[in-house]
Design a protein around this motif. Structure first.
Motif, PDB file in Angstrom:
ATOM      1  N   GLN A 214      -2.558  -7.447 -13.507  1.00 54.40           N
ATOM      2  CA  GLN A 214      -1.817  -8.323 -12.608  1.00 54.40           C
ATOM      3  C   GLN A 214      -0.590  -7.615 -12.054  1.00 54.40           C
ATOM      4  O   GLN A 214      -0.058  -6.682 -12.679  1.00 54.40           O
ATOM      5  CB  GLN A 214      -1.390  -9.588 -13.349  1.00 54.40           C
ATOM      6  N   ALA A 215      -0.139  -8.059 -10.908  1.00 56.33           N
ATOM      7  CA  ALA A 215       1.077  -7.504 -10.315  1.00 56.33           C
ATOM      8  C   ALA A 215       2.229  -7.594 -11.311  1.00 56.33           C
ATOM      9  O   ALA A 215       2.388  -8.607 -12.005  1.00 56.33           O
ATOM     10  CB  ALA A 215       1.429  -8.256  -9.034  1.00 56.33           C
TER      11      ALA A 215
ATOM     12  N   ASN B  74       6.800  15.885  -7.922  1.00 57.77           N
ATOM     13  CA  ASN B  74       6.888  15.252  -6.612  1.00 57.77           C
ATOM     14  C   ASN B  74       6.265  13.872  -6.712  1.00 57.77           C
ATOM     15  O   ASN B  74       5.258  13.706  -7.411  1.00 57.77           O
ATOM     16  CB  ASN B  74       6.120  16.064  -5.554  1.00 57.77           C
ATOM     17  N   TYR B  75       6.849  12.920  -6.026  1.00 55.28           N
ATOM     18  CA  TYR B  75       6.326  11.562  -6.008  1.00 55.28           C
ATOM     19  C   TYR B  75       6.249  11.049  -4.575  1.00 55.28           C
ATOM     20  O   TYR B  75       7.090  11.379  -3.730  1.00 55.28           O
ATOM     21  CB  TYR B  75       7.222  10.603  -6.798  1.00 55.28           C
ATOM     22  N   ALA B  76       5.258  10.215  -4.321  1.00 56.67           N
ATOM     23  CA  ALA B  76       5.245   9.475  -3.073  1.00 56.67           C
ATOM     24  C   ALA B  76       6.425   8.518  -3.076  1.00 56.67           C
ATOM     25  O   ALA B  76       6.793   7.970  -4.118  1.00 56.67           O
ATOM     26  CB  ALA B  76       3.934   8.702  -2.936  1.00 56.67           C
ATOM     27  N   ASP B  77       7.021   8.315  -1.908  1.00 56.43           N
ATOM     28  CA  ASP B  77       8.178   7.423  -1.829  1.00 56.43           C
ATOM     29  C   ASP B  77       7.845   6.031  -2.351  1.00 56.43           C
ATOM     30  O   ASP B  77       8.692   5.363  -2.957  1.00 56.43           O
ATOM     31  CB  ASP B  77       8.662   7.325  -0.380  1.00 56.43           C
ATOM     32  N   SER B  78       6.612   5.602  -2.136  1.00 59.66           N
ATOM     33  CA  SER B  78       6.217   4.247  -2.494  1.00 59.66           C
ATOM     34  C   SER B  78       6.153   4.006  -4.000  1.00 59.66           C
ATOM     35  O   SER B  78       6.115   2.858  -4.439  1.00 59.66           O
ATOM     36  CB  SER B  78       4.854   3.912  -1.875  1.00 59.66           C
ATOM     37  N   VAL B  79       6.143   5.079  -4.793  1.00 59.46           N
ATOM     38  CA  VAL B  79       6.017   4.910  -6.253  1.00 59.46           C
ATOM     39  C   VAL B  79       7.250   5.383  -7.006  1.00 59.46           C
ATOM     40  O   VAL B  79       7.318   5.224  -8.232  1.00 59.46           O
ATOM     41  CB  VAL B  79       4.764   5.625  -6.802  1.00 59.46           C
TER      42      VAL B  79
ATOM     43  N   LYS C  42       1.955  -3.031  -8.022  1.00 62.79           N
ATOM     44  CA  LYS C  42       1.863  -3.918  -6.871  1.00 62.79           C
ATOM     45  C   LYS C  42       0.423  -3.920  -6.347  1.00 62.79           C
ATOM     46  O   LYS C  42      -0.306  -2.932  -6.533  1.00 62.79           O
ATOM     47  CB  LYS C  42       2.802  -3.438  -5.759  1.00 62.79           C
ATOM     48  N   PRO C  43       0.023  -4.962  -5.659  1.00 60.95           N
ATOM     49  CA  PRO C  43      -1.330  -4.976  -5.092  1.00 60.95           C
ATOM     50  C   PRO C  43      -1.617  -3.777  -4.203  1.00 60.95           C
ATOM     51  O   PRO C  43      -2.760  -3.284  -4.166  1.00 60.95           O
ATOM     52  CB  PRO C  43      -1.349  -6.283  -4.296  1.00 60.95           C
ATOM     53  N   GLU C  44      -0.594  -3.283  -3.522  1.00 63.07           N
ATOM     54  CA  GLU C  44      -0.811  -2.112  -2.649  1.00 63.07           C
ATOM     55  C   GLU C  44      -1.025  -0.819  -3.420  1.00 63.07           C
ATOM     56  O   GLU C  44      -1.332   0.206  -2.807  1.00 63.07           O
ATOM     57  CB  GLU C  44       0.353  -1.946  -1.661  1.00 63.07           C
ATOM     58  N   ASP C  45      -0.897  -0.840  -4.719  1.00 66.55           N
ATOM     59  CA  ASP C  45      -1.228   0.327  -5.551  1.00 66.55           C
ATOM     60  C   ASP C  45      -2.733   0.409  -5.830  1.00 66.55           C
ATOM     61  O   ASP C  45      -3.204   1.381  -6.419  1.00 66.55           O
ATOM     62  CB  ASP C  45      -0.484   0.278  -6.883  1.00 66.55           C
ATOM     63  N   THR C  46      -3.455  -0.600  -5.428  1.00 65.75           N
ATOM     64  CA  THR C  46      -4.897  -0.632  -5.657  1.00 65.75           C
ATOM     65  C   THR C  46      -5.601   0.516  -4.957  1.00 65.75           C
ATOM     66  O   THR C  46      -5.284   0.843  -3.806  1.00 65.75           O
ATOM     67  CB  THR C  46      -5.482  -1.970  -5.170  1.00 65.75           C
TER      68      THR C  46
END
Length: 120
Positions: free
Chosen positions: A13-14, A58-63, A86-90
């Protein structure tokens, strides 16, 4: 021949957490970097996090601030701790290995992928 074995994906779950693992085996002289990429349906594969031989990451900005990449050099294993999902991590998460063989040749290999699904 190099094998990458991934584990740890699943449904969460989120707000929840998951930990991915990727173990490399085979005739590896030197690991230059290991990382995680993900691909959502209809999207291109994108970098999530990467750790180099010297320990730089290195990381993506979103994570950033939610995911942490780490490694166990003795086991040739890389981990991705994913918090506050988050759901967008799917997506399908793929392990990547950049390495040199005993002849000095550079190689790039991918795991089979592990599904991560985050429900809202």
């Amino acid at each position: 021949q190099v094998q990458l074995v991934e584990s740890g994906g699943g449904l969460v779950q989120a707000g929840g957490s998951l930990r991915l693992s990727c173990a490399a085996s085979g005739s590896i002289f030197k690991i230059n970097a290991m990382g995680w990429y993900r691909q959502a349906p209809g999207n291109q594969r994108e970098l999530v996090a990467r750790i180099r031989s010297g320990g730089g990451t290195n990381y993506a900005d979103s994570v950033k601030g939610r995911f942490t990449i780490s490694r166990d050099n003795a086991k040739n294993t890389v981990y991705l701790q994913m918090n506050s999902l988050k759901p967008e991590d799917t997506g399908v998460y793929y392990c990547n290995l950049n390495w040199n063989d005993w002849n000095g040749w550079g190689n790039d290999d991918w795991g089979q992928g592990t599904q991560v699904t985050v429900s809202s």
